[in-house]
Design a protein around this motif. Structure first.
Motif, PDB file in Angstrom:
ATOM      1  N   ASN A 138       0.644  -1.098  -0.084  1.00  0.00           N
ATOM      2  CA  ASN A 138      -0.055  -0.151   0.117  1.00  0.00           C
ATOM      3  C   ASN A 138       0.803   1.321  -0.003  1.00  0.00           C
ATOM      4  N   GLY A 154       0.664   3.808  -2.942  1.00  0.00           N
ATOM      5  CA  GLY A 154       0.339   5.268  -2.621  1.00  0.00           C
ATOM      6  C   GLY A 154       1.342   6.274  -3.294  1.00  0.00           C
ATOM      7  N   GLY A 173       0.499   8.696  -6.207  1.00  0.00           N
ATOM      8  CA  GLY A 173       0.666  10.296  -5.676  1.00  0.00           C
ATOM      9  C   GLY A 173       1.679  10.907  -6.674  1.00  0.00           C
ATOM     10  N   GLN A 227       2.989  10.059   0.547  1.00  0.00           N
ATOM     11  CA  GLN A 227       2.031   9.211   0.124  1.00  0.00           C
ATOM     12  C   GLN A 227       2.583   7.687   0.554  1.00  0.00           C
ATOM     13  N   TYR A 234       2.420   7.913   4.566  1.00  0.00           N
ATOM     14  CA  TYR A 234       0.929   7.786   4.830  1.00  0.00           C
ATOM     15  C   TYR A 234       0.416   6.669   4.789  1.00  0.00           C
ATOM     16  N   TYR A 235       0.444   6.034   3.628  1.00  0.00           N
ATOM     17  CA  TYR A 235      -0.126   4.682   3.309  1.00  0.00           C
ATOM     18  C   TYR A 235       0.470   3.520   4.161  1.00  0.00           C
ATOM     19  N   GLN A 243      -2.002   1.545   6.865  1.00  0.00           N
ATOM     20  CA  GLN A 243      -2.313   0.201   6.536  1.00  0.00           C
ATOM     21  C   GLN A 243      -1.908  -0.601   8.010  1.00  0.00           C
ATOM     22  N   LEU A 295      -5.063   9.504  -7.926  1.00  0.00           N
ATOM     23  CA  LEU A 295      -4.179   8.692  -6.755  1.00  0.00           C
ATOM     24  C   LEU A 295      -5.184   7.561  -6.512  1.00  0.00           C
ATOM     25  N   PHE A 296      -6.150   7.971  -5.960  1.00  0.00           N
ATOM     26  CA  PHE A 296      -7.188   6.552  -5.321  1.00  0.00           C
ATOM     27  C   PHE A 296      -7.201   5.411  -6.790  1.00  0.00           C
ATOM     28  N   LYS A 302      -3.528   4.018  -7.188  1.00  0.00           N
ATOM     29  CA  LYS A 302      -3.346   3.191  -5.913  1.00  0.00           C
ATOM     30  C   LYS A 302      -3.789   1.730  -6.068  1.00  0.00           C
ATOM     31  N   GLU A 303      -5.249   1.850  -6.146  1.00  0.00           N
ATOM     32  CA  GLU A 303      -5.858   0.415  -5.967  1.00  0.00           C
ATOM     33  C   GLU A 303      -5.321  -0.272  -7.468  1.00  0.00           C
TER      34      GLU A 303
END
Length: 344
Positions: free
Chosen positions: A7, A11, A15, A79, A82-83, A87, A314-315, A318-319
């Motif tokens: 993750n 991320g 980002g 990112q 953070y991720y 997690q 980003l979402f 990332k996914e």
């Protein structure tokens, strides 16, 4: 590879891509936020596109990407950090929720308050570690390129034959210049300017993730009730959910972002004290006194477009990266198992 690391890396990748796409809008928005002329609080501002054209016309294309290099480093670091921590904290929250469910408390899922707390904690760690990068980025985004004029030598006593004033272009303003400027102004602690409103702004991604996960949970629940539908969520749906979540968070927390940008931009130390901020509270009081409440919402329309687009990209990215990494690891694990299970 751990889920937290997957993750974190995903991320960071998402980002960087989002930053590359929306960076000119970010530069224009930072300049809008740091305008300190009280008359501009309700001025007839040019739109974001017009302002970008003005920057290109007077300062060149390069100024739209001023600070891009440290910004990409900051984005990847922010990112990723953070991720990664999100997690880790999320896994602990899920384990705690499952333990409570086994004891007859709750339904085994992480509640809204717990999701908010997880996001806030990860955000605080991220801010404390990466704030110096964003101070430098803000300086580079708000630095304006101007020509320095210097009188040339006069070759004749008559005005008609004298050489006109020559314009000398100043040297490029790079990362090292911004770092030196910040250190000269306030020493090492200058790199943590604006950290207080930034810490408070942790509520932005917290609200964003809370809204995103709530909307995602509702969408999956609705899909589960529909027998003719698959439970999977498409990339477009993730894009739209990310956009809606970021829109809500941005509208709520935007004034803090303006205060942070004012503190991190170069301070104007002259006889006009309204242009110099001693700290967060001083900035807030002076903005209210000289610019009114509208001063806290300068450039908000540009920020909404930039942040919503960046968050949605980003979402989505990332996914997709997380899913690709998990699929790759699953295939590799299956291949290894198949090889090991073959008889000698």
């Amino acid at each position: 590879m751990s889920d937290a690391l997957i993750n974190g890396l995903a991320g960071a990748g998402g980002g960087i891509i989002a930053q590359l796409i929306t960076y000119p809008l970010q530069t224009v928005n930072t300049r809008q936020q740091t305008k300190r002329d009280p008359r501009n609080a309700t001025e007839k501002n040019h739109g974001a596109i017009q302002q970008m054209c003005q920057v290109v016309k007077h300062e060149g294309w390069g100024r739209l990407y001023g600070g891009l290099a440290p910004s990409l480093v900051g984005t990847a670091a922010s990112q990723g950090v953070y991720y990664y921590f999100y997690q880790i904290f999320r896994n602990r929250a899920e384990s705690a929720a499952l333990a409570r469910w086994k004891n007859g408390i709750g339904d085994g899922s992480v509640g809204m308050f717990s999701s908010l707390l997880v996001a806030a904690t990860a955000g605080c760690v991220n801010v404390l570690l990466t704030n110096p990068i964003w101070v430098v980025v803000t300086r580079m985004q708000t630095h304006t390129k101007s020509l320095k004029k210097t009188p040339s030598h006069t070759l004749s006593t008559t005005p008609e034959e004298s050489i006109p004033i020559a314009a000398i272009e100043p040297p490029p303003y790079g990362t090292s210049h911004a770092v030196q400027e910040v250190f000269t102004e306030a020493g090492i602690w200058g790199f943590w300017k604006g950290v207080l409103p930034t810490l408070i702004m942790v509520s932005n991604p917290s609200i964003q993730f809370m809204l995103y996960e709530t909307l995602m949970k509702q969408l999956k629940a609705k899909r589960a009730l529909n027998k003719n539908s698959t439970n999977g969520v498409t990339a477009l749906e993730i894009f739209l959910l990310g956009a809606v979540a970021k829109l809500g968070a941005t509208v709520i927390t935007y004034p803090l972002l303006v205060v942070k940008s004012r503190l991190q931009a170069k301070q104007v130390k002259d006889s006009d004290k309204k242009h110099h901020y001693k700290g967060t509270l001083d900035a807030i009081m002076k903005m209210i006194h000289y610019e009114g409440i509208s001063g806290f919402y300068k450039g908000m329309s540009t920020k909404i477009v930039q942040s919503v687009l960046a968050a949605a990209v980003l979402f989505m990215v990332k996914e997709e990266l997380v899913n690709a990494a998990r699929l790759l690891l699953t295939k590799d694990a299956g291949l290894i198992d198949k090889v090991l299970s073959k008889p000698p």
